[in-house]
Design a protein around this motif. Structure first.
Motif, short mmCIF file in Angstrom:
data_model
loop_
_atom_site.label_atom_id
_atom_site.label_comp_id
_atom_site.label_asym_id
_atom_site.label_seq_id
_atom_site.Cartn_x
_atom_site.Cartn_y
_atom_site.Cartn_z
N TRP A 204 6.15 -7.47 -3.31
CA TRP A 204 4.94 -8.14 -2.80
C TRP A 204 3.93 -7.10 -2.34
CZ3 TRP A 204 1.91 -8.52 1.49
CH2 TRP A 204 1.09 -9.65 1.62
N LEU A 205 4.41 -6.10 -1.60
CA LEU A 205 3.50 -5.04 -1.12
C LEU A 205 2.91 -4.27 -2.30
CD1 LEU A 205 5.51 -3.78 1.98
CD2 LEU A 205 3.20 -4.75 2.04
N SER A 206 3.72 -4.09 -3.33
CA SER A 206 3.25 -3.34 -4.49
C SER A 206 2.16 -4.14 -5.23
CB SER A 206 4.44 -3.05 -5.40
OG SER A 206 4.02 -2.57 -6.62
N MET A 207 2.35 -5.44 -5.33
CA MET A 207 1.38 -6.27 -6.07
C MET A 207 0.10 -6.50 -5.27
SD MET A 207 0.16 -8.28 -8.46
CE MET A 207 1.44 -8.04 -9.67
N PHE A 208 0.28 -6.83 -3.99
CA PHE A 208 -0.88 -7.29 -3.22
C PHE A 208 -1.42 -6.27 -2.21
CE2 PHE A 208 1.48 -11.30 -4.20
CZ PHE A 208 0.57 -11.82 -5.10
N GLY A 209 -0.61 -5.30 -1.85
CA GLY A 209 -1.01 -4.41 -0.74
C GLY A 209 -1.51 -3.05 -1.19
N ASP A 210 -1.91 -2.99 -2.44
CA ASP A 210 -2.27 -1.70 -3.02
C ASP A 210 -3.23 -0.88 -2.16
OD1 ASP A 210 -1.74 -0.18 -5.31
OD2 ASP A 210 -3.82 -0.48 -5.94
N SER A 211 -4.28 -1.54 -1.66
CA SER A 211 -5.31 -0.78 -0.95
C SER A 211 -4.81 -0.21 0.37
CB SER A 211 -6.54 -1.67 -0.69
OG SER A 211 -6.22 -2.71 0.19
N LEU A 212 -3.75 -0.81 0.92
CA LEU A 212 -3.20 -0.28 2.18
C LEU A 212 -2.62 1.12 1.99
CD1 LEU A 212 -1.40 -3.50 3.42
CD2 LEU A 212 -3.03 -2.19 4.78
N PHE A 213 -2.17 1.38 0.77
CA PHE A 213 -1.45 2.63 0.51
C PHE A 213 -2.30 3.66 -0.26
CE2 PHE A 213 1.58 -0.90 0.58
CZ PHE A 213 2.34 -0.53 1.67
N ALA A 214 -3.59 3.38 -0.35
CA ALA A 214 -4.46 4.28 -1.13
C ALA A 214 -4.35 5.71 -0.61
CB ALA A 214 -5.90 3.80 -1.05
N GLY A 215 -4.18 6.64 -1.52
CA GLY A 215 -4.15 8.05 -1.14
C GLY A 215 -2.78 8.57 -0.74
N LEU A 216 -1.79 7.68 -0.63
CA LEU A 216 -0.45 8.15 -0.25
C LEU A 216 0.32 8.62 -1.49
CD1 LEU A 216 -1.17 6.39 2.32
CD2 LEU A 216 1.28 5.93 2.47
N ALA A 217 1.05 9.71 -1.35
CA ALA A 217 1.93 10.16 -2.44
C ALA A 217 3.04 9.11 -2.61
CB ALA A 217 2.53 11.51 -2.10
N ASP A 218 3.62 9.07 -3.83
CA ASP A 218 4.62 8.04 -4.12
C ASP A 218 5.78 8.03 -3.13
OD1 ASP A 218 3.12 7.22 -6.21
OD2 ASP A 218 4.40 8.10 -7.79
N ASP A 219 6.27 9.25 -2.78
CA ASP A 219 7.44 9.27 -1.89
C ASP A 219 7.06 8.80 -0.48
OD1 ASP A 219 5.89 11.52 -1.50
OD2 ASP A 219 7.60 12.86 -1.15
N GLU A 220 5.84 9.12 -0.06
CA GLU A 220 5.38 8.68 1.26
C GLU A 220 5.22 7.15 1.27
OE1 GLU A 220 5.37 10.01 4.01
OE2 GLU A 220 3.51 9.90 5.17
N ARG A 221 4.67 6.65 0.19
CA ARG A 221 4.49 5.20 0.06
C ARG A 221 5.85 4.49 0.12
NH1 ARG A 221 0.42 2.12 -3.85
NH2 ARG A 221 1.42 0.13 -3.92
N GLU A 222 6.82 5.03 -0.60
CA GLU A 222 8.16 4.43 -0.59
C GLU A 222 8.76 4.45 0.81
OE1 GLU A 222 10.65 6.30 -3.57
OE2 GLU A 222 9.18 5.75 -5.11
N ALA A 223 8.51 5.55 1.54
CA ALA A 223 9.04 5.66 2.90
C ALA A 223 8.39 4.63 3.83
CB ALA A 223 8.82 7.08 3.44
#
Ligand SMILES: C[S@@+](CC[C@H](N)C(=O)[O-])C[C@H]1O[C@@H](n2cnc3c(N)ncnc32)[C@H](O)[C@@H]1O
Length: 257
Positions: A204-223
């Motif tokens: 759900w976060l991946s589909m709808f929350g994209d803008s919340l994670f803008a600029g984060l590296a993949d591993d940081e986003r996963e964390a």
């Protein structure tokens, strides 16, 4: 006009893992009650399933959406219907519609831009035409938003709720100021089971929350996502399914003659 909430829409993923959005929208089509021969615009139509439901009831349904990918997928799925790319804040209609319908799209438009949306809808409707919509209402997914912002803040990222979730009073006032008579407006809790089991919240976060994670590296986003899951698991995951704290605002408004 602000830039809007940038979200990358993956139309395949949307249909595969988030079909509940359109499924819940079926009862909004009942509320619209499209009649044979009516012209109905589906605003923020996504992959077009509800546009097709409206057409199946005998109306001439047209879908518009800001996302090129969504429009492409809608055209491929329903080649007999008309879909075009346009923005809810600035679209125009050559021929007036009997109704404008919108499911789960309006909260993606920033609050500051809703007077423009309401004006565009009013211009697209014949006098007496109806605007029937559902969007996130005040408090929608509040626990998910709060947990995500807190997790981001703890890691040094200062983010804001990217969505516009108005109250009944706020939105009804805006509709009235835009020349609509509000016949019905209701805010209701709709706990919503997310698809894909234990991955439901992350998906759900991946589909709808994209803008919340803008600029984060993949591993940081996963964390961050793992941290959000830890915060919410005790209350929102029953061992098999995540249930999100959806709260919806639904309204029927009629354009003054
Ligand atoms: C969650 S989807 C809902 C799609 C469809 N109405 C449904 O019920 O399945 C939200 C849709 O709103 C669209 N959208 C967001 N902002 C928009 C805007 N400013 N103008 C037009 N469409 C927009 C997105 O591109 C996306 O397709």
């Amino acid at each position: 006009m602000s830039d809007g909430t940038a979200n990358r829409w993956d139309a395949d993923d949307y249909d595969d893992g988030h079909g509940f959005v359109a499924e819940y929208g079926a009862s909004l089509v009942d509320l619209l009650d499209p009649k044979s021969g009516e012209r109905v615009l589906d605003l923020g139509c996504g992959t077009g399933h509800l546009t097709a439901d409206i057409a199946e009831r005998g109306a001439t349904a047209v879908g518009i959406d800001q996302s090129a990918e969504m429009v492409e997928q809608a055209r491929a799925a329903y080649p007999g219907l008309s879909f075009r790319r346009a923005d809810a804040r600035s679209f125009t209609a050559e021929d007036r519609f009997d109704a404008v319908f919108s499911n789960a799209a309006l909260h993606w438009v920033p609050g500051a831009d809703h007077d423009a949306v309401i004006e565009a809808v009013a211009d697209a409707l014949r006098p007496g035409g109806r605007f029937v919509a559902e969007m996130g209402g005040t408090g929608n997914v509040d626990r998910i938003v709060t947990a995500t912002l807190a997790e981001l803040r703890e890691r040094g990222y200062d983010r804001e709720n990217p969505w516009y979730f108005p109250s009944v009073g706020e939105y009804a006032t805006r509709l009235e100021a835009g020349g609509f008579e509000v016949r019905r407006a209701v805010l209701f809790d709709r706990p919503t089971e997310l698809e894909n089991g234990a991955d439901g919240l992350a998906d759900w976060l991946s589909m709808f929350g994209d803008s919340l994670f803008a600029g984060l590296a993949d591993d940081e986003r996963e964390a961050v996502v793992a941290g959000v899951e830890d915060r919410l698991r005790p209350d929102m995951f029953d061992g098999e399914t995540w249930t999100a704290d959806y709260r919806r605002l639904r309204f029927v408004a009629v354009r003054a003659a």
